[in-house]
Scaffold this active site. Structure first.
Site, mmCIF file in Angstrom:
data_model
loop_
_atom_site.group_PDB
_atom_site.id
_atom_site.type_symbol
_atom_site.label_atom_id
_atom_site.label_comp_id
_atom_site.label_asym_id
_atom_site.label_seq_id
_atom_site.Cartn_x
_atom_site.Cartn_y
_atom_site.Cartn_z
ATOM 1 N N HIS A 139 52.564 47.803 53.742
ATOM 2 C CA HIS A 139 52.804 49.023 54.530
ATOM 3 C C HIS A 139 52.509 50.301 53.730
ATOM 4 C CE1 HIS A 139 56.499 50.048 52.376
ATOM 5 N NE2 HIS A 139 56.655 48.738 52.270
ATOM 6 N N HIS A 148 36.914 48.102 47.010
ATOM 7 C CA HIS A 148 36.813 46.648 47.270
ATOM 8 C C HIS A 148 38.106 46.013 46.777
ATOM 9 C CE1 HIS A 148 34.593 42.589 46.298
ATOM 10 N NE2 HIS A 148 35.616 42.441 47.101
HETATM 11 C C1 LIG Z 1 34.069 36.815 46.745
HETATM 12 C C2 LIG Z 1 33.994 37.457 45.373
HETATM 13 O O1 LIG Z 1 33.478 36.908 44.436
HETATM 14 S S1 LIG Z 1 34.696 39.001 45.223
HETATM 15 C C3 LIG Z 1 34.524 39.457 43.515
HETATM 16 C C4 LIG Z 1 35.826 39.403 42.778
HETATM 17 N N1 LIG Z 1 35.546 39.721 41.378
HETATM 18 C C5 LIG Z 1 36.497 39.799 40.454
HETATM 19 O O2 LIG Z 1 37.664 39.618 40.727
HETATM 20 C C6 LIG Z 1 36.002 40.119 39.073
HETATM 21 C C7 LIG Z 1 36.918 41.085 38.337
HETATM 22 N N2 LIG Z 1 36.360 41.330 37.012
HETATM 23 C C8 LIG Z 1 37.012 41.066 35.852
HETATM 24 O O3 LIG Z 1 38.166 40.602 35.833
HETATM 25 C C9 LIG Z 1 36.228 41.391 34.574
HETATM 26 O O4 LIG Z 1 36.687 40.515 33.550
HETATM 27 C C10 LIG Z 1 36.395 42.894 34.144
HETATM 28 C C11 LIG Z 1 35.457 43.717 35.045
HETATM 29 C C12 LIG Z 1 37.800 43.383 34.303
HETATM 30 C C13 LIG Z 1 36.029 43.086 32.684
HETATM 31 O O5 LIG Z 1 34.716 42.743 32.469
HETATM 32 P P1 LIG Z 1 34.004 43.223 31.087
HETATM 33 O O6 LIG Z 1 34.002 44.725 31.004
HETATM 34 O O7 LIG Z 1 32.698 42.513 31.041
HETATM 35 O O8 LIG Z 1 35.009 42.752 29.947
HETATM 36 P P2 LIG Z 1 34.848 41.567 28.888
HETATM 37 O O9 LIG Z 1 34.601 40.267 29.573
HETATM 38 O O10 LIG Z 1 33.877 42.033 27.828
HETATM 39 O O11 LIG Z 1 36.287 41.489 28.255
HETATM 40 C C14 LIG Z 1 36.822 42.584 27.486
HETATM 41 C C15 LIG Z 1 38.249 42.220 27.114
HETATM 42 O O12 LIG Z 1 39.057 42.202 28.300
HETATM 43 C C16 LIG Z 1 39.662 40.917 28.493
HETATM 44 N N3 LIG Z 1 39.618 40.642 29.936
HETATM 45 C C17 LIG Z 1 38.526 40.718 30.758
HETATM 46 N N4 LIG Z 1 38.878 40.456 32.026
HETATM 47 C C18 LIG Z 1 40.205 40.213 32.002
HETATM 48 C C19 LIG Z 1 41.131 39.892 33.029
HETATM 49 N N5 LIG Z 1 40.752 39.789 34.296
HETATM 50 N N6 LIG Z 1 42.429 39.717 32.672
HETATM 51 C C20 LIG Z 1 42.823 39.835 31.360
HETATM 52 N N7 LIG Z 1 41.973 40.153 30.342
HETATM 53 C C21 LIG Z 1 40.684 40.326 30.675
HETATM 54 C C22 LIG Z 1 38.800 39.950 27.679
HETATM 55 O O13 LIG Z 1 39.547 38.819 27.292
HETATM 56 C C23 LIG Z 1 38.412 40.818 26.508
HETATM 57 O O14 LIG Z 1 39.520 40.903 25.650
HETATM 58 P P3 LIG Z 1 39.336 41.086 24.034
HETATM 59 O O15 LIG Z 1 38.525 42.354 23.855
HETATM 60 O O16 LIG Z 1 40.722 41.186 23.534
HETATM 61 O O17 LIG Z 1 38.577 39.884 23.596
#
Ligand SMILES: CC(=O)SCCNC(=O)CCNC(=O)[C@H](O)C(C)(C)COP(=O)(O)OP(=O)(O)OC[C@H]1O[C@@H](n2cnc3c(N)ncnc32)[C@H](O)[C@@H]1OP(=O)(O)O
Length: 210
Positions: A139, A148
């Site tokens: 809500h 998104h």
């Molecule tokens: C139908 C569909 O498919 S809809 C699409 C849905 N998509 C998603 O949900 C994707 C969301 N994206 C993510 O979670 C990605 O990991 C992002 C965008 C947050 C980060 O991506 P990047 O910038 O490439 O980060 P990268 O992989 O280099 O990681 C950097 C640091 O963050 C950490 N990290 C990355 N993602 C996460 C996460 N989701 N949760 C916790 N830690 C994370 C990594 O372990 C790394 O840590 P470190 O530096 O201590 O080693």
């Protein structure tokens, strides 16, 4: 029953789900699929394929033609809206029949609400937003244009999400939090404090990546 024609812009993975939704919803019939991987307009099985620039030709063919931008990248959706310069009311709103939506919720043009989502009372969703499969929008949420909300994300009560922000799959945002514009919240993260504009944040609770 005559179905309104709709032009689907984009033909990637997100578009496949949108095309299924159009069939499930039964309100629209796909008239064209436009993507810049096509250089010229051509027709196959009653559907026109062509570049995105063909959008005006398609609108000219039928005044009731609607459009939907079926591209998952938030910046690309925003860029296409700027590029094609058509009135907002030309964009359709797609809601999967399995979604549960409060009568007091408001949903903008060009927004898609995918299967099994819940959008509760007085939520306001902007234009060209993706509310992806199984997301919960509680809500009084306010979600900006081009955001998104990924599959299974939970936005609890009174959350505000800025323009263009991407909330990753299964992220949770506790009540009353504001996430700024053009942010990214990692998949599975828990947001317990406000997030300023343009930040990338991950983890439980979130930490900033930049
Ligand atoms: C139908 C569909 O498919 S809809 C699409 C849905 N998509 C998603 O949900 C994707 C969301 N994206 C993510 O979670 C990605 O990991 C992002 C965008 C947050 C980060 O991506 P990047 O910038 O490439 O980060 P990268 O992989 O280099 O990681 C950097 C640091 O963050 C950490 N990290 C990355 N993602 C996460 C996460 N989701 N949760 C916790 N830690 C994370 C990594 O372990 C790394 O840590 P470190 O530096 O201590 O080693």
């Amino acid at each position: 029953m005559d179905m309104n024609p709709i032009v689907v812009i984009g033909e990637g993975g997100h578009s496949k789900v949108i095309q299924d939704m159009i069939v499930a919803d039964g309100c629209y019939q796909i008239a064209a699929i436009l993507d810049d991987k096509y250089q010229e307009m051509h027709e196959r099985n009653g559907i026109v394929y062509g570049p995105i620039s063909a959008v005006c030709t398609m609108i000219g063919r039928n005044p009731s033609m609607k459009l939907i931008i079926a591209i998952g990248n938030n910046r690309v959706r925003a860029e296409i809206v700027r590029r094609i310069q058509v009135d907002h009311e030309k964009f359709g709103t797609l809601i999967h029949p399995s979604a549960v939506i409060s009568p007091s919720a408001r949903i903008g043009e060009g927004t898609v609400v995918m299967p099994n989502c819940v959008i509760n009372a007085h939520a306001e969703i902007g234009k060209h937003v993706i509310i992806n499969t199984g997301a919960i929008i509680e809500h009084d949420n306010r979600i900006g244009d081009y955001a998104h909300i990924s599959p299974n994300a939970t936005l609890t009560g009174n959350v505000a999400i800025g323009e263009g922000t991407h909330i990753g799959a299964s992220a949770t945002i506790i009540p009353g939090i504001k996430v700024g514009k053009w942010c990214v919240i990692g998949a599975g993260s828990t947001v317990i404090r406000d997030i300023p504009d343009f930040k990338k944040a991950v983890g439980c609770p979130t930490r900033f990546l930049d």
